[in-house]
Design an enzyme around this catalytic site. Structure first.
Site, PDB file in Angstrom:
ATOM      1  N   LYS A  26       0.998  -1.156  -0.059  1.00  0.00           N
ATOM      2  CA  LYS A  26      -0.049   0.217  -0.171  1.00  0.00           C
ATOM      3  C   LYS A  26       0.787   1.189  -0.202  1.00  0.00           C
ATOM      4  O   LYS A  26       1.931   1.250   0.646  1.00  0.00           O
ATOM      5  CB  LYS A  26      -1.124  -0.054   1.092  1.00  0.00           C
ATOM      6  CG  LYS A  26      -2.184  -1.009   0.824  1.00  0.00           C
ATOM      7  CD  LYS A  26      -3.166  -1.018   1.844  1.00  0.00           C
ATOM      8  CE  LYS A  26      -4.215  -1.885   1.421  1.00  0.00           C
ATOM      9  NZ  LYS A  26      -5.461  -2.262   2.396  1.00  0.00           N
TER      10      LYS A  26
ATOM     11  N   ARG B 246      -3.577 -10.218   4.470  1.00  0.00           N
ATOM     12  CA  ARG B 246      -4.107 -10.177   3.211  1.00  0.00           C
ATOM     13  C   ARG B 246      -2.904  -9.576   2.498  1.00  0.00           C
ATOM     14  O   ARG B 246      -2.572  -8.357   2.539  1.00  0.00           O
ATOM     15  CB  ARG B 246      -5.353  -9.447   2.818  1.00  0.00           C
ATOM     16  CG  ARG B 246      -5.756  -9.106   1.618  1.00  0.00           C
ATOM     17  CD  ARG B 246      -7.037  -8.492   1.346  1.00  0.00           C
ATOM     18  NE  ARG B 246      -7.744  -8.363   0.326  1.00  0.00           N
ATOM     19  CZ  ARG B 246      -7.096  -7.409  -0.882  1.00  0.00           C
ATOM     20  NH1 ARG B 246      -6.132  -6.637  -0.453  1.00  0.00           N
ATOM     21  NH2 ARG B 246      -7.794  -7.692  -2.054  1.00  0.00           N
TER      22      ARG B 246
HETATM   23  N1  HH2 Z   1      -7.352  -3.642   0.660  1.00  0.00           N
HETATM   24  C1  HH2 Z   1      -7.829  -3.767  -0.655  1.00  0.00           C
HETATM   25  C2  HH2 Z   1      -8.599  -4.495  -0.949  1.00  0.00           C
HETATM   26  N2  HH2 Z   1      -9.528  -5.281  -0.274  1.00  0.00           N
HETATM   27  N3  HH2 Z   1     -10.093  -5.999   1.925  1.00  0.00           N
HETATM   28  C3  HH2 Z   1      -9.564  -6.100   3.174  1.00  0.00           C
HETATM   29  N4  HH2 Z   1     -10.351  -6.989   4.212  1.00  0.00           N
HETATM   30  N5  HH2 Z   1      -8.764  -5.517   3.770  1.00  0.00           N
HETATM   31  C4  HH2 Z   1      -7.926  -4.661   2.774  1.00  0.00           C
HETATM   32  O1  HH2 Z   1      -7.077  -3.920   3.496  1.00  0.00           O
HETATM   33  C5  HH2 Z   1      -8.328  -4.637   1.555  1.00  0.00           C
HETATM   34  C6  HH2 Z   1      -9.184  -5.420   1.006  1.00  0.00           C
HETATM   35  C7  HH2 Z   1      -6.902  -2.927  -1.606  1.00  0.00           C
HETATM   36  O2  HH2 Z   1      -5.828  -3.602  -2.059  1.00  0.00           O
HETATM   37  P1  HH2 Z   1      -5.863  -4.475  -3.511  1.00  0.00           P
HETATM   38  O3  HH2 Z   1      -6.893  -5.386  -3.576  1.00  0.00           O
HETATM   39  O4  HH2 Z   1      -4.484  -4.948  -3.767  1.00  0.00           O
HETATM   40  O5  HH2 Z   1      -5.834  -3.225  -4.622  1.00  0.00           O
HETATM   41  P2  HH2 Z   1      -7.360  -2.806  -5.558  1.00  0.00           P
HETATM   42  O6  HH2 Z   1      -8.324  -2.324  -4.466  1.00  0.00           O
HETATM   43  O7  HH2 Z   1      -6.496  -1.515  -6.272  1.00  0.00           O
HETATM   44  O8  HH2 Z   1      -7.860  -3.934  -6.387  1.00  0.00           O
END
Ligand code: HH2
Length: 274
Positions: free
Chosen positions: A201, A241
């Site tokens: 992040k 995660r």
């Molecule tokens: N962070 C992201 C997405 N989903 N769910 C939970 N429970 N906790 C988190 O910290 C979280 C989440 C953001 O990361 P990512 O899926 O890699 O990116 P994007 O939202 O751009 O798809």
């Protein structure tokens, strides 16, 4: 038991880290299998980016992206669906997902109806607006109170497996994120297992910059991602995660159970040594 590792699988063109890599269902399923082979306990399939300023995706398109991938993986590894839309959660649960990872903390009725688990994550605002000017009087107390109320409602509504997640980066400054990590015990001490997502992040880029002082780019945030995941697990998080599953599983094995438990950090070392 070591903390669990949830592997990220984004079937999107625009996720901040893996966007565009797994839009093809075959490529996505192959990556999900690779995450499982690397030790992921759960593969988290998402069809809409939640990065700051992301464009919302219609439900039909999100379903088109995630359902074939979930159906392909569900017999092989536990699958969660990362969504904020009731109709997407229902389609994903029908396809074999058994956990709803819900950054909007609103979809527990869908989880209850399917006998599935539910993750309540804290977010201030929506991805479109959340980073504009996040402000709290006491971020730790406010996040803890919000999550406790959401989790209690879901448990009372019949969800048997309820997780809480402070939502690192969702309507929070770097200082807010660090305060939540530093005071994770305030979430861990409650009755619900805690999930934490710091992987790659943006705030890590500034907190742990390159040697020349410039913020670490998304591809250069593994050390800080591992450090914060390990920190969270040592503080009692029951799941992290992450994008980098193999490295994080190593860290989770090292952490073992929470410090102080009789089958704690040394048990894995003992098993390896004998
Ligand atoms: N962070 C992201 C997405 N989903 N769910 C939970 N429970 N906790 C988190 O910290 C979280 C989440 C953001 O990361 P990512 O899926 O890699 O990116 P994007 O939202 O751009 O798809």
């Amino acid at each position: 038991m070591r903390p669990l590792v949830m592997g990220v699988l984004n079937v999107t063109p625009d996720s901040f880290s893996d966007g565009g890599r797994f839009l093809d269902p075959g490529a996505a399923a192959a990556h999900g299998r690779a995450l499982a082979a690397a030790g992921a306990d759960i593969v988290d399939v998402g069809g809409e980016s939640s990065r700051p300023g992301a464009t919302p995706v219609p439900a039909a398109e999100e379903i088109r992206r995630v359902v074939p991938v979930i159906a392909a993986l569900a017999g092989e590894v536990r699958v969660s669906v990362d969504t904020t839309k009731p109709e997407v959660a229902e389609a994903a649960l029908d396809a074999g997902a058994t956990l709803v990872n819900d950054i909007s903390a609103s979809l527990w009725p869908q989880a209850a109806a399917a006998g599935a688990g539910w993750v309540a994550m804290h977010m201030r605002g929506t991805p479109a607006t959340m980073q504009l000017d996040p402000a709290y009087d006491d971020v730790v107390a406010e996040v803890a109170a919000f999550l406790r109320a959401a989790a209690d409602a879901a448990a009372a509504g019949g969800v048997g497996e309820v997780w809480i997640d402070p939502g690192i980066g969702f309507g929070k400054t770097a200082a807010h994120n660090l305060a939540l990590l530093r005071h994770l015990d305030r979430l861990v001490e409650g009755p619900y297992p805690v999930l934490v997502g710091t992987s790659r992040k943006g705030f890590l880029g500034g907190v742990a910059p390159e040697p020349d002082g410039t913020p670490a780019t998304v591809d250069d945030r593994l050390p800080a991602s591992l450090a914060t995941a390990t920190w969270a697990m040592l503080a009692g998080a029951a799941m992290v995660r992450v994008h980098d599953v193999a490295a994080t599983v190593q860290a989770a094995r090292l952490v073992g159970d929470r410090p102080g438990r009789s089958d704690g950090p040394h048990s894995e070392a003992k098993r390896v040594a004998t």
